[in-house]
Design a protein around this motif. Sequence first.
Motif, PDB file in Angstrom:
ATOM      1  N   TYR A  56       0.829  -1.211   0.000  1.00  0.00           N
ATOM      2  CA  TYR A  56       0.000   0.000   0.000  1.00  0.00           C
ATOM      3  C   TYR A  56       0.868   1.268   0.000  1.00  0.00           C
ATOM      4  O   TYR A  56       0.565   2.241  -0.695  1.00  0.00           O
ATOM      5  N   ASP A  57       1.952   1.243   0.778  1.00  0.00           N
ATOM      6  CA  ASP A  57       2.828   2.411   0.848  1.00  0.00           C
ATOM      7  C   ASP A  57       3.480   2.704  -0.497  1.00  0.00           C
ATOM      8  O   ASP A  57       3.646   3.861  -0.892  1.00  0.00           O
ATOM      9  N   ALA A  58       3.882   1.636  -1.215  1.00  0.00           N
ATOM     10  CA  ALA A  58       4.636   1.794  -2.458  1.00  0.00           C
ATOM     11  C   ALA A  58       3.898   2.639  -3.485  1.00  0.00           C
ATOM     12  O   ALA A  58       4.500   3.441  -4.203  1.00  0.00           O
ATOM     13  N   LYS A  59       2.582   2.461  -3.575  1.00  0.00           N
ATOM     14  CA  LYS A  59       1.800   3.206  -4.564  1.00  0.00           C
ATOM     15  C   LYS A  59       1.034   4.381  -3.940  1.00  0.00           C
ATOM     16  O   LYS A  59       0.177   4.979  -4.574  1.00  0.00           O
TER      17      LYS A  59
ATOM     18  N   MET B  48      16.832   7.844   1.225  1.00  0.00           N
ATOM     19  CA  MET B  48      17.357   9.169   0.880  1.00  0.00           C
ATOM     20  C   MET B  48      18.330   9.081  -0.286  1.00  0.00           C
ATOM     21  O   MET B  48      18.288   9.887  -1.223  1.00  0.00           O
ATOM     22  N   VAL B  49      19.221   8.079  -0.219  1.00  0.00           N
ATOM     23  CA  VAL B  49      20.171   7.870  -1.321  1.00  0.00           C
ATOM     24  C   VAL B  49      19.407   7.556  -2.600  1.00  0.00           C
ATOM     25  O   VAL B  49      19.745   8.059  -3.683  1.00  0.00           O
ATOM     26  N   GLY B  50      18.358   6.736  -2.476  1.00  0.00           N
ATOM     27  CA  GLY B  50      17.540   6.393  -3.639  1.00  0.00           C
ATOM     28  C   GLY B  50      16.874   7.604  -4.254  1.00  0.00           C
ATOM     29  O   GLY B  50      16.836   7.741  -5.484  1.00  0.00           O
TER      30      GLY B  50
ATOM     31  N   ARG C  68      12.426  -5.002  -8.033  1.00  0.00           N
ATOM     32  CA  ARG C  68      13.646  -5.588  -7.459  1.00  0.00           C
ATOM     33  C   ARG C  68      14.699  -4.518  -7.197  1.00  0.00           C
ATOM     34  O   ARG C  68      15.648  -4.744  -6.445  1.00  0.00           O
ATOM     35  N   LEU C  69      14.516  -3.363  -7.823  1.00  0.00           N
ATOM     36  CA  LEU C  69      15.424  -2.239  -7.604  1.00  0.00           C
ATOM     37  C   LEU C  69      15.518  -1.905  -6.121  1.00  0.00           C
ATOM     38  O   LEU C  69      16.560  -1.468  -5.631  1.00  0.00           O
ATOM     39  N   SER C  70      14.424  -2.133  -5.394  1.00  0.00           N
ATOM     40  CA  SER C  70      14.394  -1.846  -3.966  1.00  0.00           C
ATOM     41  C   SER C  70      15.451  -2.647  -3.216  1.00  0.00           C
ATOM     42  O   SER C  70      16.238  -2.096  -2.430  1.00  0.00           O
ATOM     43  N   ALA C  71      15.483  -3.958  -3.460  1.00  0.00           N
ATOM     44  CA  ALA C  71      16.468  -4.819  -2.792  1.00  0.00           C
ATOM     45  C   ALA C  71      17.888  -4.451  -3.208  1.00  0.00           C
ATOM     46  O   ALA C  71      18.820  -4.488  -2.389  1.00  0.00           O
TER      47      ALA C  71
ATOM     48  N   LEU D 120       7.559   6.279 -15.188  1.00  0.00           N
ATOM     49  CA  LEU D 120       8.641   5.564 -14.511  1.00  0.00           C
ATOM     50  C   LEU D 120       8.652   5.866 -13.015  1.00  0.00           C
ATOM     51  O   LEU D 120       8.860   4.977 -12.187  1.00  0.00           O
ATOM     52  N   LEU D 121       8.407   7.129 -12.668  1.00  0.00           N
ATOM     53  CA  LEU D 121       8.384   7.522 -11.260  1.00  0.00           C
ATOM     54  C   LEU D 121       7.240   6.834 -10.514  1.00  0.00           C
ATOM     55  O   LEU D 121       7.434   6.279  -9.434  1.00  0.00           O
ATOM     56  N   ARG D 122       6.044   6.846 -11.119  1.00  0.00           N
ATOM     57  CA  ARG D 122       4.862   6.285 -10.452  1.00  0.00           C
ATOM     58  C   ARG D 122       4.930   4.762 -10.353  1.00  0.00           C
ATOM     59  O   ARG D 122       4.545   4.187  -9.340  1.00  0.00           O
ATOM     60  N   GLU D 123       5.397   4.118 -11.417  1.00  0.00           N
ATOM     61  CA  GLU D 123       5.306   2.660 -11.495  1.00  0.00           C
ATOM     62  C   GLU D 123       6.560   1.919 -11.030  1.00  0.00           C
ATOM     63  O   GLU D 123       6.471   0.748 -10.646  1.00  0.00           O
ATOM     64  N   ILE D 124       7.719   2.567 -11.071  1.00  0.00           N
ATOM     65  CA  ILE D 124       8.962   1.857 -10.746  1.00  0.00           C
ATOM     66  C   ILE D 124       9.771   2.544  -9.643  1.00  0.00           C
ATOM     67  O   ILE D 124      10.041   1.950  -8.593  1.00  0.00           O
ATOM     68  N   PHE D 125      10.166   3.797  -9.878  1.00  0.00           N
ATOM     69  CA  PHE D 125      11.103   4.442  -8.974  1.00  0.00           C
ATOM     70  C   PHE D 125      10.550   4.684  -7.569  1.00  0.00           C
ATOM     71  O   PHE D 125      11.173   4.304  -6.576  1.00  0.00           O
ATOM     72  N   ILE D 126       9.380   5.314  -7.478  1.00  0.00           N
ATOM     73  CA  ILE D 126       8.810   5.596  -6.153  1.00  0.00           C
ATOM     74  C   ILE D 126       8.412   4.305  -5.424  1.00  0.00           C
ATOM     75  O   ILE D 126       8.730   4.142  -4.244  1.00  0.00           O
ATOM     76  N   PRO D 127       7.736   3.345  -6.093  1.00  0.00           N
ATOM     77  CA  PRO D 127       7.452   2.076  -5.403  1.00  0.00           C
ATOM     78  C   PRO D 127       8.707   1.364  -4.902  1.00  0.00           C
ATOM     79  O   PRO D 127       8.680   0.705  -3.866  1.00  0.00           O
ATOM     80  N   ALA D 128       9.808   1.499  -5.646  1.00  0.00           N
ATOM     81  CA  ALA D 128      11.046   0.824  -5.258  1.00  0.00           C
ATOM     82  C   ALA D 128      11.598   1.354  -3.938  1.00  0.00           C
ATOM     83  O   ALA D 128      12.309   0.639  -3.224  1.00  0.00           O
ATOM     84  N   LEU D 129      11.265   2.586  -3.598  1.00  0.00           N
ATOM     85  CA  LEU D 129      11.783   3.181  -2.362  1.00  0.00           C
ATOM     86  C   LEU D 129      10.951   2.820  -1.138  1.00  0.00           C
ATOM     87  O   LEU D 129      11.381   3.036  -0.008  1.00  0.00           O
ATOM     88  N   ILE D 130       9.765   2.268  -1.352  1.00  0.00           N
ATOM     89  CA  ILE D 130       8.857   1.890  -0.251  1.00  0.00           C
ATOM     90  C   ILE D 130       8.798   3.015   0.785  1.00  0.00           C
ATOM     91  O   ILE D 130       9.038   2.797   1.983  1.00  0.00           O
ATOM     92  N   LEU D 131       8.497   4.215   0.335  1.00  0.00           N
ATOM     93  CA  LEU D 131       8.442   5.383   1.216  1.00  0.00           C
ATOM     94  C   LEU D 131       7.231   5.310   2.140  1.00  0.00           C
ATOM     95  O   LEU D 131       6.247   4.638   1.826  1.00  0.00           O
ATOM     96  N   PRO D 132       7.281   5.998   3.269  1.00  0.00           N
ATOM     97  CA  PRO D 132       6.100   6.065   4.139  1.00  0.00           C
ATOM     98  C   PRO D 132       4.910   6.607   3.356  1.00  0.00           C
ATOM     99  O   PRO D 132       5.073   7.425   2.450  1.00  0.00           O
ATOM    100  N   ILE D 133       3.726   6.164   3.712  1.00  0.00           N
ATOM    101  CA  ILE D 133       2.521   6.523   2.966  1.00  0.00           C
ATOM    102  C   ILE D 133       2.334   8.030   2.846  1.00  0.00           C
ATOM    103  O   ILE D 133       1.915   8.536   1.808  1.00  0.00           O
TER     104      ILE D 133
END
Length: 204
Positions: free
Chosen positions: A21-24, A115-117, A90-93, A173-186
């Motif tokens: 849920y947080d990823a998106k 933050m680095v991400g 998998r970019l997250s790992a 790319l930001l919505r579907e890959i980059f931001i989800p990969a960071l698993i940021l707080p909701i």
Amino acid sequence: SGEGLSEEERIDLAIKLQQIYDAKGTEIKIAIIPDNPDYIDSVTLTPVFQVSPTLYPELFVEKNPRDGKWRYAPESVAEIDRVYARVVPRLSASLQKIVGDFGQKSFAGLKLWQMVGLLLIGVVCWLLLRGLMWVFALITRRLLPKLDKLSEVNLKLLNPVTSPLSLYLISWLLREIFIPALILPINVSKYLILVIEVVAPILG
């Protein structure tokens, strides 16, 4: 419901569910879950409730007949790993592995690896934007024989065409890959995605 699972497995699935849920940027409010003890889904005609039917139709809660409480259905629990693999790249790992254990330290609500991400994604997006604009300009020039030289004037003429296309791809790319990969707080991912959806069309 996680019957038959160990405590460790339950915790792992609960963390993954939250990260899905947080990823998106999907904020789940307890208030949306029906409090009517006789609630019946109008589509399935069963006592189930889809928390996010558009993004995650396979994740739904059902009313436990024994205590009347709403819990994730066994079918949904079985789907968590598959949905997680689909939603969190998998970019997250890879990012977490690069930064190492030190990257798990938290500052201002974010982990160091996040933050680095964010910094890396900013650089990558800027480079991609410049590269995509050049590629689209080149393609457009070849489709228009009269623009036989990619001069500064011609580039200015092509910008109204190439900029929206480039920004659309970057925002996707930001919505579907980059931001989800960071698993940021909701509270971070939700507003980042909102800003992207609002700003991209304006800049384009």
